[in-house]
Every structure is written in structure tokens, then in C-alpha cells.
Design an enzyme around this catalytic site. Structure first.
Site, mmCIF file in Angstrom:
data_model
loop_
_atom_site.group_PDB
_atom_site.id
_atom_site.type_symbol
_atom_site.label_atom_id
_atom_site.label_comp_id
_atom_site.label_asym_id
_atom_site.label_seq_id
_atom_site.Cartn_x
_atom_site.Cartn_y
_atom_site.Cartn_z
ATOM 1 N N ASP A 519 80.659 89.899 50.646
ATOM 2 C CA ASP A 519 79.281 90.207 50.231
ATOM 3 C C ASP A 519 78.585 90.915 51.395
ATOM 4 O O ASP A 519 79.124 90.978 52.510
ATOM 5 C CB ASP A 519 78.610 88.858 49.907
ATOM 6 C CG ASP A 519 77.235 88.992 49.323
ATOM 7 O OD1 ASP A 519 76.892 90.066 48.818
ATOM 8 O OD2 ASP A 519 76.490 87.977 49.368
ATOM 9 N N GLU A 522 77.164 96.343 52.752
ATOM 10 C CA GLU A 522 76.628 97.725 52.661
ATOM 11 C C GLU A 522 76.581 98.429 54.005
ATOM 12 O O GLU A 522 76.751 99.658 54.010
ATOM 13 C CB GLU A 522 75.227 97.686 52.024
ATOM 14 C CG GLU A 522 75.216 97.204 50.593
ATOM 15 C CD GLU A 522 75.496 95.709 50.449
ATOM 16 O OE1 GLU A 522 75.163 94.957 51.378
ATOM 17 O OE2 GLU A 522 76.056 95.310 49.416
ATOM 18 N N ASP A 595 72.530 91.568 42.834
ATOM 19 C CA ASP A 595 71.480 90.588 42.515
ATOM 20 C C ASP A 595 70.586 91.033 41.371
ATOM 21 O O ASP A 595 69.461 91.493 41.577
ATOM 22 C CB ASP A 595 70.644 90.337 43.774
ATOM 23 C CG ASP A 595 71.500 89.760 44.884
ATOM 24 O OD1 ASP A 595 72.652 89.356 44.605
ATOM 25 O OD2 ASP A 595 71.024 89.712 46.032
#
Ligand code: NOJ
Length: 928
Positions: A519, A522, A595
Site C-alpha cells: 500500500d 505512490e 480509498d
């Protein structure tokens, strides 16, 4: 003093982390830059058509490629060029262009600075994305034909590539002369060459208190790309928006923002926005009825912005492009890198995806368990919680395969560790799940806690494995653990070191049934510009972060998947879910849409988002079922399960501030219906797994827009509420509260069978259907055969030896066909031919099972005793009473049986019972 310092730190943590913890805030638009606040985007967008004055000179064939220089018109003369350089004029050095042709109709265009002219730095070209097998498919050009000022090379039987010299343009066209795609037809091409800073020039960029030093100055690239004879363009994820991309500029487009491709951790994203999310794939497809599909891919990992231009956007320019062909123009802008672009001629949608995935790779074949249902929550608190949730699934007779642990399972957010107060016996916990055939997934993020007692941090620091800041120190940013540094995954040596961390010795408490979730890759940096890493941070090889930002998460995912392969010496397929992605991610695992929020509109947009990922090569994706933020009303949760059961990646997940929402918490009726939705997925696992294999072989996605199966039916081009699962099932989600009816367009000339009632509906018609809470409409296309496993078990593992049901939906010629792919569901032995692949063909009242797998022998043979226990015949006359199985010469009964083995009412349909055939064998069954 110490106290004040701690208090200060505490407040800082609250400030930085708070937006991620609560749901009271909504999307923080102001955190992120729009195009006007992004200088390269603003500059590029202000350019007028035909402002490019480059021409192609010295065109020749060399090393099998077409090569040329791009120089400004009237500056072909070197001396003038030199003078301009001295005057500090920019853009005047020659650029080098090369066109290469690959088999299957693929054209590659590269444009870069000329290294012999000593640019201040080599511009970044993204490594480790292009498949090595692709490079071997290069067709060596021998000559170039000059047709009236056009340099023409052969592309494949039907198409040719053209380089026009003056003005410079690249065009792909059919032998009939019709254009397919072109670049720079509007003269918007611009390439900011690296240069020495002029005195007094300020290259720094400031954003919200952050300064980007931009030591190499402006280096952006932009150009226009036109798609001909297309009705819509699609692709370029990740955006929460419609499947068919809406224009972003042109007459009547208000609030004009390009589609942004910049991997970002966007908090509470909107459901209708061109804003960039967690992943970026600069690959666009155009599709139209008359010519079909074409594709354009720009391999570039810097920030990109793409405009879809509305008809009439260029009204003020004097350009006239070939009339008689419709066209969609697009405008591509990137902050850095080079032009490395690919044109795919199609002509069908599946052809374009095959062509694109021949460059970037097809989706890895997941383990069977990964295609089943996953249960996640931030967080399952402790071992007791895990055990309770696990046993409740059994108590409520709901199958699931994987239980997930989010960040709170670690010791202080130090990945590869356990909070031993909460998880004292992680091995035992995993073994208990494994005994029921279940797996566990733990989270491992790329930010490493800067804590000297943490072995990963110590080693990474000592070895110099962290990304550096602009001053050359280990970059220090803020994330879940507080002060953190980020592993520089671009370096293969570091990836290999990272991979070792997943060995059972190093990852203490892990067992063979543990898999991984990547996770925040980015990467997310709470105190960084736009919640990410500064663009002037430095990677291995002196590459600036700006040049590879969009690929950072890809390398992290690659390193993790590599680690899982290594820990079992190449005998176990990895499962790694990643939030960030880039072209090629499909080779390393699954992705999800991040999300989202528990709102109806977010359920609706999840479908085009997943479809777009499939179109751009990522077959294995899904959205958090139920919505990550907020508390879904039971009805929304149920509808989400009903749609989610058809996502390729099917996982329930929720933020830690939300109420618990395991499937049994909403009353008996809702539990029953959620159970049924999950059962449908389990029933269809053989079909899904067959589709995953298809994606693995050809790139064709598991879930597909309707137009992929019905490419000349214009009625499907704009549809994104209904979707196909493979070529046989059409699903229509319900996206509104209290829906009583829904309109569904069923394409094609053949009928469709409601999968729950067996009722036939005419194709080519929009049907207005009554809906109840029981299910969302799903139809089997006439002419197809779907393999199922109908018995209810606790996990996919427990279904391994279960018999199959084949559902035959006859078309108007009383024919049907389908496929089944089976292997051990776990290892790489399938790559050696260890699998079963059958085609089932029903025609002239006879079902035949045909082998599609190459002959495998000895060790590489995959063996199973699984049989077919029921063959359901939709659209068949009930008059027949028997069937003859050959070669065994056995008789089987044909009688009415249930369409589904589910409690309650289910219609009776003609069924061949217990034909006693094995899926491994060749056989026929003739209806008597
Ligand atoms: C952000 C992810 O998107 C979410 O799924 C996860 O639960 C949190 N990080 C905590 O790890």
C-alpha cells in the site's frame, strides 16, 4: 524541554495523520495542483495549433529502423543553429527520431536529444517494462519508400507507417489510404531540450511551502495524437470517471482540466473527476464501428496530463485534416523523459490489447485462492478477533479464502514485525486458517521507520539503499510510522535485497500461507508536496524522482512479488496486491481502486474504473466492497457484494473508523443474500479461473466493456453500468437505492438467459426488468457453455475435488461452446504444460469435449479425477429423456433438475444427470 519537543512532535503527527484517520473531511482539492498551477501543463496548453516548426531531415534506414533528425524549419543550417545556441535561444538542436516496426502491426516512435551534442544529462528512459520477447519481434526495415514527400514504411499486410517531413507528422494508415492514428497533425509537438541555465533565470517551483529546485530546468514534452473513425476514446487510468472519456477541452467544456496521470494518495476521491489517482497507465484506445479499435501508448513515468479535445476545439486554426473520416484529437503532455510511443492498429479491441500486452506483458496467472473472496478490515485487532471472524464465516456458511491484516498488526508500523501483545503466535494463527484451506495477507508498505533498532532501517542506511533528497542525504518523510525513509526500488540490487526480506527466516512469523499487500506506494508522504515525494529527490543512477514518479510503486510491487517467488524457490505463484501501478504491473499481481467511499455513486463508478484497468492490461482488479470510508446502509452493502462478486479481485474492506460490517451483521435476510452473492462467485470460480488464464495468454481482460464482445454495436459504446464477465455473462449492477426496475440493453442477435431463473430474453433490445433485493440481473449469452462448481464449501481449496456442472445455453441454431482451464491452482507447473484445457462444443444434439492443451507427459502432466456431475441445457426441449455417453457407451438420464443448488425456489431445467465423464478425457454425450 524534552516535553515540549514531544508535544510538538505529537501535534505534528496529529496534523499530518489526521486526514487519514477520520472521515469528517472531504476531498482536499487544495492539496493538489491543477493544470494552471503546474507550469509545464499551463505552458503546453497555451500553445496554438501549428506552432511546431520542426521538419524531418536526413531520413534514412539504419539498423533496421527509420531514422531522421527533427530540426526547426529554416534552421537546417548548422551555423545558424550554433548562433542561436550562443544567443541562448532554445529548442534549436536537432532531435533524433526513430521509427521501428514490430510484428503484429506495432509501430514504435522514439524521439530524444542527440547524445553527440552533449546534452547536460541523459534523459530518463523507463527500464524493466518492455518485455524482452517483444524486442525480438522487431521487423528489420530494409528501405523506405518516398511517395510525394512522404516516407513510407510497411507495417503489416494492411497498414503502413508514414513519416511526413514538412511539417513533421507521423501517421499510421491503411493500404486504402485511410488514416488510423497520427501524431503532430495539429503541430502541437514541443520538446523542451535540456540546456544551461541563463543568467537570472529562476527554475525553482514552489508549492505549498515546498520548493522543487528543478536543477535541470524545463524539460517537458507535448504533442497531439489523433484517432480516426472512432466514436470514443477509453483508457489512461486511473480516474474515477466514465469508461468513455469525456472531452476536457473545446466548445462547451466548462471547468476544463486534463486527465492527470500522477500517482497520488488522494484522500476521499470524487466519483466524477479527471483527477489523477494512485496509478498511471498512459495507454489510450479509440473505438468506432466502421474501422474498429486502435491504441496509443507512451512509455513515460513522469507526470502526464492528457486532454481529450472536443470537436471544434481547433476551429480557429486553419487546419484541415482528411475529411470523410471522423476523428478524436487528444493532447499529451509530460514533465520529463523521452518520447517512446507505440501505435497499435488493432483492428479489433482484443487485437489492440494483445498488441499492448505483447509490449508490457500479460497478467500473471493468480493462484486459485486469490480469485475467491477476501475479507479485510483496518484492522482485525488481534488473534482472537481473527479467530472469531474466521469461525463466524463457517457458522454462517459463507465461504471465504483470505483474511487480511492491515498496518496495526505490526510493532509500531515496522513492516515484517508483529505486535506481539496482539499477535503472540502468528504462525499458529496462519496454520489454523491454512487447515481450512485459507490464507492470510499482511501489509508491507515502502516507508521504513527511521528507528535505529529496526533491522531493515539499519541495513538500508548502512548499504545506502534509500532514495536521497536533493542534497544527497537519505530522504526523510512522514508516513504511518512517523519519520520514514523510502527504499530505492529502481535499483535491481536493492530489489533483490528487499526480496530476501520475505524469506521465512527473515520475515519471522510468516508461513507459506502468508501473502502480501503493498500500500502507500505512490509513494505517499504525508508531509511531502501533494502528499508525495519531492520531484527533486534522487534515485539510483542520479535519476530525479520527477522522471520516474509514476513507476515507483511498480518497482516496489515487482520487488515484493520477486521476494515471494524466491521464498518458495520458484514453486509458488506470488500474490501481492498493490495500490500504485504502471504499465507492466499486471505481471506482478493485483491492484484495487483505493480509498473509495460508501456511496451509491462510488459503487457505480467502480465498474468503469475496473473495466478501464482491464482495457489497459490489468486484468486483476477490484474496488473495496462496501466502500472504504463511511458506513454503507445494508442495502448499499448488499448491492456492492452483488456487483463485487463479479470484480476480478473481490475483497471487502473498511476504514478503522467505520462500524464493523462482516456479512452477518445486518440481520438474517441480508446475511442470506450476501451469502448468496458470495456463493455465486464460488460457483463461478472455474469460469473465472479459465478467464484469468485467457488474460494470462492473450491479455484479454476478465471483465470487459460490452463493446469488446459486440464491437460493431454502437448501442454499447457508451455503456458502463453493465459489463461482460468473459464472453458469456452480462451483469447489470443496481446503483440506486430502493430500485424496483432497471433497464438493460442486451446486445447481439442471440437471446440471453437469466442466470437465476433460466428465462430467455431477446437480444438487441433494451428490457425493462423488475428487480428485487435478491440479486442483480445477470445473463448467460446464448451459444455459450459455462463451467461451474455448485457445492458449497468453506474455501476454494475445499472445492478442489468437487465435480463440475456445465451450463449450456443454446443459441438459435441449437449450438453452444465454452472452455475450461484447470491446473494445480498454485505452482508454475502450468508453464511446462501441466494443465487441462478443454473446449466444449454442443451441436447437432451432441456435446463434445475437445482437448486444447498440448500433449503433456510424465511429470508435467496435470491429473485430476474430477468429473462432470450435471449438464444443464438452457433452451432445450424437455421432451428428451436420455443421453448416450461415448466412448463408455453408458446411458445417462435427462430430467428436470434445479438450475442452481441453492436453498429456496429455483426453477427446474432439463439436466443430464451423472454422465460420469472426467474433465481430463475426450468424450461425447449425445442426447437421445
Ligand atoms: C490506505 C489504504 O488505501 C487502505 O486500504 C488501508 O486500510 C490504509 N492505507 C491503512 O493501511
Amino acid at each position: 524541554m524534552k516535553y515540549t519537543h514531544n508535544l510538538y512532535l505529537y501535534l505534528l503527527v496529529i496534523l499530518l495523520v489526521a486526514p487519514h484517520l477520520t472521515t469528517v473531511f472531504s476531498w482536499k482539492k487544495d492539496e493538489f495542483r491543477n493544470c494552471n498551477q503546474t507550469p509545464f501543463c499551463k505552458r503546453a496548453r497555451s500553445r496554438k495549433p501549428m506552432s511546431c516548426n520542426l521538419i524531418a531531415t536526413h531520413v534514412e534506414v539504419s539498423d533496421g529502423d527509420l531514422k531522421a533528425f527533427l530540426v526547426p524549419k529554416n534552421q537546417e543550417n548548422q551555423e545558424e543553429d550554433q548562433e542561436n545556441q550562443e544567443k541562448g535561444e532554445i529548442h534549436s538542436k536537432a532531435l533524433i527520431l526513430s521509427l521501428s516496426v514490430y510484428s503484429d502491426g506495432i509501430l514504435r516512435l522514439k524521439i530524444d536529444e542527440d547524445p553527440s551534442l552533449d546534452p547536460p544529462k541523459k534523459r530518463f528512459e523507463v527500464p524493466d517494462v518492455i518485455e524482452s520477447g517483444f524486442l525480438e519481434k522487431k521487423l528489420w526495415l530494409e528501405s523506405v519508400e518516398n511517395k510525394g514527400g512522404l516516407n513510407v514504411v510497411y507495417l503489416n499486410g494492411e497498414y503502413e507507417a508514414v513519416l511526413r517531413s514538412d511539417p513533421f507528422e507521423v501517421l499510421v494508415r491503411g493500404k486504402d489510404g485511410k488514416s488510423v492514428m497520427s501524431l503532430n497533425s495539429h503541430g502541437l509537438f514541443d520538446f523542451e531540450q535540456l540546456r544551461v541555465k541563463k543568467e537570472g533565470e529562476d527554475w525553482e517551483e514552489r508549492w505549498k511551502g515546498h520548493t522543487d529546485r528543478r536543477p535541470y530546468g524545463p524539460q517537458s514534452i507535448s504533442f497531439d495524437v489523433s484517432f480516426y473513425d472512432v466514436s470514443f476514446v477509453y483508457g489512461i487510468p486511473e480516474h474515477a470517471t466514465s469508461l468513455a472519456l469525456k472531452p476536457t477541452r473545446g466548445p462547451g467544456v466548462d471547468d476544463s482540466e486534463p486527465y492527470r496521470l500522477f500517482n497520488l494518495d488522494v484522500f476521499e476521491y470524487l466519483h466524477e473527476s479527471p483527477f489523477g489517482l494512485y496509478g498511471s497507465i498512459p495507454f489510450m484506445l479509440g473505438h468506432g464501428k466502421s474501422r474498429g479499435t486502435s491504441g496509443f501508448f507512451w512509455l513515460n513515468a513522469a507526470e502526464m496530463q492528457i486532454d481529450v479535445l472536443k470537436d471544434g476545439w481547433d476551429a480557429e486554426s486553419s487546419i484541415t485534416l482528411p475529411s470523410g473520416q471522423s476523428r478524436i484529437d487528444t493532447f499529451w503532455m509530460s514533465e520529463a523523459g523521452v518520447v517512446d510511443a507505440f501505435f497499435f492498429v488493432g483492428p479489433g479491441p482484443k487485437d489492440v490489447i494483445r498488441q499492448y500486452t505483447s509490449v508490457t506483458g500479460t497478467s500473471a496467472l493468480p493462484q486459485l485462492f486469490a480469485t475467491a473472496y477476501h475479507q479485510c478490515r483496518w484492522n482485525y485487532r488481534d488473534e482472537e478477533d481473527v479467530q472469531n471472524v474466521d469461525s463466524k464465516f463457517d457458522e454462517h456458511d459463507i465461504p471465504y479464502d483470505v483474511l487480511w491484516l492491515d498496518i496495526e498488526h505490526t510493532d509500531g508500523k515496522k513492516y515484517f514485525t508483529w505486535d506481539r501483545a496482539l499477535f503472540p503466535n502468528p504462525e499458529d494463527m496462519q496454520k489454523k486458517l491454512a487447515a481450512k484451506g485459507r490464507k492470510m495477507v499482511t501489509i508491507v508498505d515502502p516507508h521504513i521507520k527511521r528507528d535505529n533498532s529496526y533491522h531493515i532501517h539499519k541495513e538500508a542506511t548502512e548499504k545506502g539503499y534509500y532514495v536521497k533528497d536533493a542534497n544527497g542525504n537519505d530522504y526523510d518523510g512522514w508516513c504511518w510510522p512517523g519519520s520514514s525513509s523510502y527504499i530505492d526500488m529502481v535499483n535491481p540490487e536493492i530489489r533483490s535485497w528487499w526480496g530476501e526480506k520475505f524469506s521465512y527466516q527473515e520475515y519471522v512469523g510468516s508461513t507459506p500461507s502468508l501473502y502480501i499487500w503493498n500500500d502507500m506506494n505512490e509513494p505517499s508522504v504525508f508531509n511531502g508536496p501533494e502528499i508525495s515525494m519531492p520531484r527533486d529527490a534522487l534515485h539510483y543512477g542520479n535519476v530525479e524522482h520527477r522522471e520516474l514518479h509514476n513507476a515507483y510503486g511498480y518497482y516496489f510491487h515487482m520487488a515484493t512479488a520477486g521476494g515471494l517467488v524466491k521464498r518458495e524457490s520458484g514453486n509458488d505463484r506470488p500474490f501481492v496486491l498493490s495500490r500504485a501501478f504502471f504499465p507492466g504491473t499486471q505481471k506482478y499481481g493485483a491492484v484495487w481502486t483505493g480509498d473509495n467511499t460508501a456511496e451509491w455513486e462510488q459503487l457505480r463508478v467502480s465498474v468503469p474504473m475496473v473495466l478501464t484497468l482491464g482495457l489497459t492490461g490489468l486484468a486483476f482488479s477490484g474496488a473495496d466492497v462496501g466502500g472504504f470510508f463511511g458506513n454503507p446502509e445494508p442495502e448499499l452493502l448488499l448491492r456492492w457484494y452483488q456487483v463485487g462478486a463479479y470484480y476480478p479481485f473481490f475483497r471487502g474492506h473498511a476504514h478503522h473508523d467505520t462500524k464493523r460490517r462482516e456479512p452477518w451483521l445486518f440481520g438474517e435476510r441480508k446475511t442470506e443474500l450476501i451469502r448468496e452473492a458470495i456463493h455465486i462467485r464460488y460457483m463461478l470460480l472455474p469460469y473465472f479461473y479459465t478467464l484469468f488464464r485467457e488474460a494470462n495468454v492473450s491479455g484479454t481482460p476478465v471483465v470487459r466493456p460490452l463493446w469488446m464482445e459486440f464491437p460493431s454495436d454502437e448501442g454499447t459504446f457508451g455503456t458502463d453500468e453493465a459489463f461482460m464477465v468473459g464472453n458469456s455473462i452480462l451483469v447489470q449492477g443496481i446503483y440506486t437505492e430502493g430500485a424496483k426496475q432497471v433497464s438493460v440493453y442486451l446486445p447481439g442477435e442471440q437471446s440471453w438467459y437469466d442466470m437465476r431463473t433460466g428465462t430467455a430474453y431477446t437480444g438487441g433490445v433494451t428490457h425493462k426488468l423488475d428487480v428485487s433485493e435478491e440479486a442483480i440481473p445477470a445473463f448467460q449469452r446464448a451459444g455459450t457453455i459455462i463451467p461451474r462448481k455448485d457445492r458449497f464449501r468453506r474455501s476454494s481449496k475445499q472445492m478442489e475435488n468437487d465435480p463440475y456442472t456445465l451450463v449450456i445455453a443454446l443459441n438459435s441454431s441449437r449450438e453452444a461452446e465454452g472452455e475450461l482451464y484447470v491446473d494445480d491452482g498454485k505452482s508454475f507447473a502450468f508453464q511446462q504444460g501441466s494443465y487441462i484445457h478443454r473446449r466444449f462444443v454442443f451441436s447437432n444434439g451432441k456435446l463434445t469435449s475437445i482437448n486444447l492443451a498440448p500433449a503433456a507427459t510424465g511429470k508435467s502432466q496435470f491429473v485430476t479425477d474430477c468429473t462432470v456431475e450435471r449438464i444443464i441445457l438452457l433452451g432445450h426441449s424437455p421432451a428428451h429423456k436420455g443421453a448416450l455417453v461415448e466412448p463408455s457407451n453408458q446411458k445417462a438420464d435427462v430430467e428436470d433438475g434445479p438450475l442452481m443448488l441453492r436453498p429456496g425456489r429455483t426453477p427446474a431445467v432439463p439436466t443430464i444427470r451423472k454422465p460420469g465423464v472426467r474433465i481430463t478425457d475426450d468424450w461425447t454425450i449425445r442426447i437421445l
